[in-house]
Design a protein around this motif. Structure first.
Motif, PDB file in Angstrom:
ATOM      1  N   LYS A 256       6.135   2.209   0.971  1.00 39.39           N
ATOM      2  CA  LYS A 256       4.955   2.687   1.697  1.00 39.39           C
ATOM      3  C   LYS A 256       5.338   3.105   3.119  1.00 39.39           C
ATOM      4  CE  LYS A 256       0.694   3.471   2.728  1.00 39.39           C
ATOM      5  NZ  LYS A 256      -0.124   2.534   3.459  1.00 39.39           N
TER       6      LYS A 256
ATOM      7  N   VAL B 179       1.665  -3.349  11.439  1.00 37.90           N
ATOM      8  CA  VAL B 179       0.736  -4.286  10.802  1.00 37.90           C
ATOM      9  C   VAL B 179      -0.626  -4.202  11.512  1.00 37.90           C
ATOM     10  CG1 VAL B 179       0.259  -6.758  10.460  1.00 37.90           C
ATOM     11  CG2 VAL B 179       2.529  -5.847   9.964  1.00 37.90           C
ATOM     12  N   ASP B 180      -0.598  -4.208  12.845  1.00 44.68           N
ATOM     13  CA  ASP B 180      -1.854  -4.134  13.613  1.00 44.68           C
ATOM     14  C   ASP B 180      -2.606  -2.834  13.331  1.00 44.68           C
ATOM     15  OD1 ASP B 180      -1.346  -6.577  14.672  1.00 44.68           O
ATOM     16  OD2 ASP B 180      -0.743  -5.858  16.656  1.00 44.68           O
TER      17      ASP B 180
ATOM     18  N   ASN C 280      -2.722  -1.484  10.561  1.00 47.32           N
ATOM     19  CA  ASN C 280      -3.133  -1.534   9.155  1.00 47.32           C
ATOM     20  C   ASN C 280      -2.380  -0.526   8.279  1.00 47.32           C
ATOM     21  OD1 ASN C 280      -4.639  -3.061   7.515  1.00 47.32           O
ATOM     22  ND2 ASN C 280      -6.532  -1.853   7.685  1.00 47.32           N
TER      23      ASN C 280
ATOM     24  N   ILE D 281       0.315  -1.196   6.585  1.00 44.92           N
ATOM     25  CA  ILE D 281       0.903  -1.855   5.405  1.00 44.92           C
ATOM     26  C   ILE D 281      -0.113  -2.866   4.873  1.00 44.92           C
ATOM     27  CG2 ILE D 281       3.012  -2.927   4.516  1.00 44.92           C
ATOM     28  CD1 ILE D 281       3.959  -2.906   7.552  1.00 44.92           C
ATOM     29  N   LYS D 282      -0.375  -2.781   3.587  1.00 50.45           N
ATOM     30  CA  LYS D 282      -1.333  -3.714   2.985  1.00 50.45           C
ATOM     31  C   LYS D 282      -0.622  -4.653   2.020  1.00 50.45           C
ATOM     32  CE  LYS D 282      -5.097  -0.514   3.618  1.00 50.45           C
ATOM     33  NZ  LYS D 282      -4.239   0.548   4.155  1.00 50.45           N
ATOM     34  N   LYS D 283      -1.273  -5.763   1.741  1.00 47.59           N
ATOM     35  CA  LYS D 283      -0.693  -6.767   0.856  1.00 47.59           C
ATOM     36  C   LYS D 283      -0.217  -6.121  -0.450  1.00 47.59           C
ATOM     37  CE  LYS D 283      -1.611 -11.298  -1.106  1.00 47.59           C
ATOM     38  NZ  LYS D 283      -2.485 -12.441  -1.201  1.00 47.59           N
TER      39      LYS D 283
ATOM     40  N   GLU E  15       2.196  -3.977  -0.782  1.00 50.74           N
ATOM     41  CA  GLU E  15       2.939  -2.715  -0.578  1.00 50.74           C
ATOM     42  C   GLU E  15       4.370  -3.008  -0.114  1.00 50.74           C
ATOM     43  OE1 GLU E  15      -0.694   0.381   0.394  1.00 50.74           O
ATOM     44  OE2 GLU E  15       0.292  -0.581   2.099  1.00 50.74           O
TER      45      GLU E  15
ATOM     46  N   ARG F 114       8.022  -7.022   0.048  1.00 55.49           N
ATOM     47  CA  ARG F 114       6.686  -6.729  -0.483  1.00 55.49           C
ATOM     48  C   ARG F 114       5.705  -7.472   0.411  1.00 55.49           C
ATOM     49  NH1 ARG F 114       4.935  -4.200  -4.864  1.00 55.49           N
ATOM     50  NH2 ARG F 114       6.791  -4.268  -6.170  1.00 55.49           N
ATOM     51  N   TRP F 115       4.903  -6.722   1.157  1.00 57.55           N
ATOM     52  CA  TRP F 115       4.091  -7.328   2.227  1.00 57.55           C
ATOM     53  C   TRP F 115       3.179  -8.400   1.645  1.00 57.55           C
ATOM     54  CZ3 TRP F 115       5.307  -7.988   6.851  1.00 57.55           C
ATOM     55  CH2 TRP F 115       4.380  -8.350   7.808  1.00 57.55           C
TER      56      TRP F 115
ATOM     57  N   ARG G 175       0.784 -10.400   3.328  1.00 58.73           N
ATOM     58  CA  ARG G 175      -0.348 -10.898   4.121  1.00 58.73           C
ATOM     59  C   ARG G 175      -1.566  -9.986   3.970  1.00 58.73           C
ATOM     60  NH1 ARG G 175       0.608 -11.856   9.823  1.00 58.73           N
ATOM     61  NH2 ARG G 175      -0.443 -13.830   9.519  1.00 58.73           N
TER      62      ARG G 175
END
Ligand code: ACO
Length: 332
Positions: free
Chosen positions: A252, A301-302, A304, A306-308, A310, A329-330, A332
């Motif tokens: 991603k 991350v802040d 947004n 990258i999402k859980k 991905e 693989r993220w 959170r």
């Protein structure tokens, strides 16, 4: 590690940058350079710089506190601290001991490692192994740099490139199937002489290369490091993808080491991806060595990005010379 029924990933993340901003226009008044040259050759517009009397570890303390809070932990619950730095305030005590004391991580052992700008990826590799084999539960990684203190502010070839800052993460057990998938690291010490910062020893070569009074400063053969960097970033990314059975299309977001936008562009071309897939913030901070990847990750991350679930690819190179890459693989 293959039989493990949990993942190993990032439980919390934090960063801290000095407030003082040094712009390219400020540098124009210090050395024979221009905003136009610096932007065209590097992509950097400004960098954050510590005050002269401020030690770098203070940035690490704040980044660490933010990461621990983000993880929902107390400092006493950290059982091991790894600090990555190319610019320690002291050789001893280590930066990790100074940070350990100030944050009150009284149950943690602490050590510094130096793989220059690749330090954060090396630290991830070590932390993952220490958690997988049951040695530790919550490991704090702090990438903390005060490069302004080892830069020759009269050398235009290097002083325009670097900045100060810190990024931190807490590594621990996460949901099975999430977190770090694979990390690859490597080094080629035979070309290390292309980027040096002398410490306790000064050779005649070191003395000759540095024309100014202060000899314990960065010296770099920029074009040699540039050539290594483009190749190493592309090869490190391909290696970690091969070894984790993913293709670049599965990723991603790529978080590359932030040294020079032309290096990132060259690596992107070799990998066959557009620059949109690369997170870039070096325009604001310059090269903050090992802190550059965790700071960029925190920002991504802040935002947004990258999402859980991905996949994120971290890739860097640095002094040594060293290189490293991680697929995560993220979680959170
Ligand atoms: N302002 C104006 N002119 C400059 C400056 C400056 N700040 N710096 C160099 N120049 C001049 C040079 O003197 C040279 O002039 P000349 O042609 O009259 O001799 C000209 O600009 C071109 O210099 P090059 O060094 O060929 O410029 P290049 O396009 O290679 O860019 C740079 C230099 C930005 C340093 C590039 O080589 C680079 O980014 N290298 C990699 C650096 C890097 O990533 N280092 C981090 C390593 S990671 C770590 O672990 C710390």
């Amino acid at each position: 590690m293959d039989n493990q029924n949990f993942g190993i990933g990032i439980l919390g993340i934090g960063m801290c940058l000095p407030e003082s901003i040094l712009t390219n226009y400020d540098l124009e008044k210090m050395v024979d350079t221009s905003d136009e040259w610096i932007i065209k050759r590097t992509g950097i517009s400004e960098r954050r710089i510590l005050d002269k009397d401020e030690p770098a570890y203070k940035l690490g303390v704040k980044a660490a506190q933010r990461a621990i809070e983000d993880a929902g932990l107390k400092p006493e619950e950290i059982d091991f601290i790894i600090v990555t730095t190319t610019s320690p305030d002291y050789l001893t005590p280590s930066m990790s001991c100074m940070i350990q004391s100030e944050i009150g991580a009284v149950n943690a052992a602490a050590l510094d490692i130096n793989a220059a700008c690749t330090g954060f990826i090396y630290a991830l590799k070590i932390a993952e192994a220490l958690i997988a084999n049951g040695c530790y539960k919550n490991i704090l990684l702090v990438a903390c740099e005060g490069l302004s203190k080892v830069v020759d502010w009269e050398d235009r070839a290097t002083c325009v490139l670097f900045g100060d800052g810190a990024g931190a993460v807490v590594i621990g057990a996460v949901e099975n199937g999430l977190g770090i998938v694979k990390t690859c690291v490597g080094a080629d010490g035979s070309i290390g002489h292309n980027l040096t910062i002398p410490c306790c020893y000064l050779s005649n070569v070191d003395l000759e290369k540095r024309v100014h009074e202060n000899k314990r400063v960065v010296w770099m053969d920029g074009s040699e490091v540039f050539k290594f960097a483009v190749k190493a970033m592309a090869e490190a990314a391909s290696k970690v993808l091969d070894e984790s059975n993913f293709s670049i299309e599965d990723i991603k977001l790529i978080i590359p080491h932030q040294a020079n936008v032309r290096i990132i562009d060259g690596a992107a071309k070799r990998l066959g991806v557009s620059l949109d897939k690369m997170y870039i913030n070096l325009n604001k901070y310059g090269n903050i060595s090992s802190a550059s990847i965790p700071v960029a990750l925190k920002e991504a991350v802040d935002l947004n990005l990258i999402k859980k679930g991905e996949l994120v690819l971290l890739v860097g190179f640095g002094g040594g010379l060293t290189w490293g890459s991680t697929v995560m693989r993220w979680n959170r």
